[in-house]
Design a protein around this motif. Sequence first.
Motif, PDB file in Angstrom:
ATOM      1  N   GLY A  28      34.498  37.637  46.935  1.00  0.00           N
ATOM      2  CA  GLY A  28      33.894  37.173  45.694  1.00  0.00           C
ATOM      3  C   GLY A  28      33.683  38.270  44.680  1.00  0.00           C
ATOM      4  N   GLU A  29      34.409  39.362  44.829  1.00  0.00           N
ATOM      5  CA  GLU A  29      34.203  40.504  43.931  1.00  0.00           C
ATOM      6  C   GLU A  29      35.071  40.353  42.678  1.00  0.00           C
ATOM      7  OE1 GLU A  29      32.546  43.973  46.825  1.00  0.00           O
ATOM      8  OE2 GLU A  29      34.706  43.857  46.631  1.00  0.00           O
ATOM      9  N   GLY A  30      34.698  39.361  41.892  1.00  0.00           N
ATOM     10  CA  GLY A  30      35.332  39.129  40.603  1.00  0.00           C
ATOM     11  C   GLY A  30      34.261  38.759  39.598  1.00  0.00           C
ATOM     12  N   ARG A  33      37.301  35.845  34.391  1.00  0.00           N
ATOM     13  CA  ARG A  33      38.745  35.763  34.629  1.00  0.00           C
ATOM     14  C   ARG A  33      39.265  36.923  35.463  1.00  0.00           C
ATOM     15  NH1 ARG A  33      41.883  34.641  29.136  1.00  0.00           N
ATOM     16  NH2 ARG A  33      43.568  34.399  30.673  1.00  0.00           N
ATOM     17  N   TRP A  34      38.389  37.905  35.736  1.00  0.00           N
ATOM     18  CA  TRP A  34      38.807  39.082  36.489  1.00  0.00           C
ATOM     19  C   TRP A  34      38.534  38.853  37.965  1.00  0.00           C
ATOM     20  CZ3 TRP A  34      35.285  42.644  38.982  1.00  0.00           C
ATOM     21  CH2 TRP A  34      35.922  43.752  39.535  1.00  0.00           C
ATOM     22  N   ALA A  35      39.556  39.068  38.794  1.00  0.00           N
ATOM     23  CA  ALA A  35      39.396  38.903  40.244  1.00  0.00           C
ATOM     24  C   ALA A  35      39.921  40.141  40.952  1.00  0.00           C
ATOM     25  CB  ALA A  35      40.141  37.668  40.723  1.00  0.00           C
ATOM     26  N   LEU A  36      39.154  40.634  41.904  1.00  0.00           N
ATOM     27  CA  LEU A  36      39.535  41.844  42.634  1.00  0.00           C
ATOM     28  C   LEU A  36      39.987  41.536  44.051  1.00  0.00           C
ATOM     29  CD1 LEU A  36      39.665  44.959  42.769  1.00  0.00           C
ATOM     30  CD2 LEU A  36      37.259  44.943  43.442  1.00  0.00           C
ATOM     31  N   THR A  37      39.350  40.565  44.688  1.00  0.00           N
ATOM     32  CA  THR A  37      39.636  40.290  46.094  1.00  0.00           C
ATOM     33  C   THR A  37      40.456  39.008  46.259  1.00  0.00           C
ATOM     34  OG1 THR A  37      37.447  39.245  46.215  1.00  0.00           O
ATOM     35  CG2 THR A  37      37.629  41.503  46.999  1.00  0.00           C
ATOM     36  N   VAL A  51      29.501  38.121  50.572  1.00  0.00           N
ATOM     37  CA  VAL A  51      29.794  37.558  49.261  1.00  0.00           C
ATOM     38  C   VAL A  51      28.955  38.247  48.185  1.00  0.00           C
ATOM     39  CG1 VAL A  51      29.944  35.457  47.890  1.00  0.00           C
ATOM     40  CG2 VAL A  51      30.307  35.360  50.367  1.00  0.00           C
ATOM     41  N   ALA A  52      29.627  38.764  47.161  1.00  0.00           N
ATOM     42  CA  ALA A  52      28.937  39.395  46.037  1.00  0.00           C
ATOM     43  C   ALA A  52      28.035  38.381  45.350  1.00  0.00           C
ATOM     44  CB  ALA A  52      29.964  39.957  45.055  1.00  0.00           C
ATOM     45  N   GLY A  58      30.842  39.200  41.002  1.00  0.00           N
ATOM     46  CA  GLY A  58      30.546  37.811  41.291  1.00  0.00           C
ATOM     47  C   GLY A  58      29.850  37.115  40.138  1.00  0.00           C
ATOM     48  N   ASP A  59      30.091  35.841  40.009  1.00  0.00           N
ATOM     49  CA  ASP A  59      29.398  34.989  39.050  1.00  0.00           C
ATOM     50  C   ASP A  59      29.172  33.642  39.728  1.00  0.00           C
ATOM     51  OD1 ASP A  59      31.817  33.536  38.897  1.00  0.00           O
ATOM     52  OD2 ASP A  59      32.498  34.708  37.199  1.00  0.00           O
TER      53      ASP A  59
END
Length: 273
Positions: A28-30, A33-37, A51-52, A58-59
């Motif tokens: 959940g490290e996004g 619109r930005w997603a890392l995982t 989970v972030a 996370g949001d």
Amino acid sequence: MPPLTPPSAPGAPSSPSTPTIDLNADLGEGFGRWALTDDDALLDVVTSANVACGFHAGDPATMRRVCERAAERGVAIGAQVSYRDLAGFGRRAMDVPADELAAEVAYQVGALDVFARAAGSRVAYVKPHGALYNRAVRDEEQAAAVVEGVRLASTASGDPLPVLGLPGSALHRAAAGAGFVTVAEAFADRAYRPDGTLVPRTEPGAVVHDPDEVVARSVAVATGGGVVAADGTTLTLAAGSLCVHGDTPGAAALAARVRAALDEAGVDVRSFV
């Protein structure tokens, strides 16, 4: 720091011939619109998802989505709590008053638990992230504040939440002193100092990039073998959970290799909760 100690939660070998370990990753490290995982791919492999909770990444939409997909797969959901540091991904050193930090930890756990319960699951444990994780290894006050936040969240939810962290840390001492279960964590892709702490990311070689080495270290940790520290000494890491970082390039494929190697080595890979 005191010597490494075995975990006091389930996750230790279930019998002399069957080693058991949990496999966790940061998910959940996004943000927006930005997603890392690669959450979906990692959820097909891991048994616990950190989970972030919106402070380092996370949001609400991301938290809800990851909780739903973790619940569908039977993956345990953990709250990965952090300093309030979106810009620095929670990896910058911060000085937060203890009462404020406790409230922020409880806030993050509570926010994630809403989505976990809506998905038919619940937050099952707490793990600090980044700078907070490292600070709570040695800083008794910050560690106690994290545990107070866990206590507040546990009181609200009615579930005492295990604390995942580095064995022998101030965090684990504070958690155990408050009556919480502690789960010892080892890292497949991070370098260790001879005292069992992690090499800071600011130093060369802090992250292990060679996939073969990561896989070999993972099997060694799970089966009671040694891991070579930065100075060449060998550490025995008694761990109930093994972490593969979700933000490492190619993390999903690497985690799949680790899981396959653990299965091949006869390790029972399952959540500690």
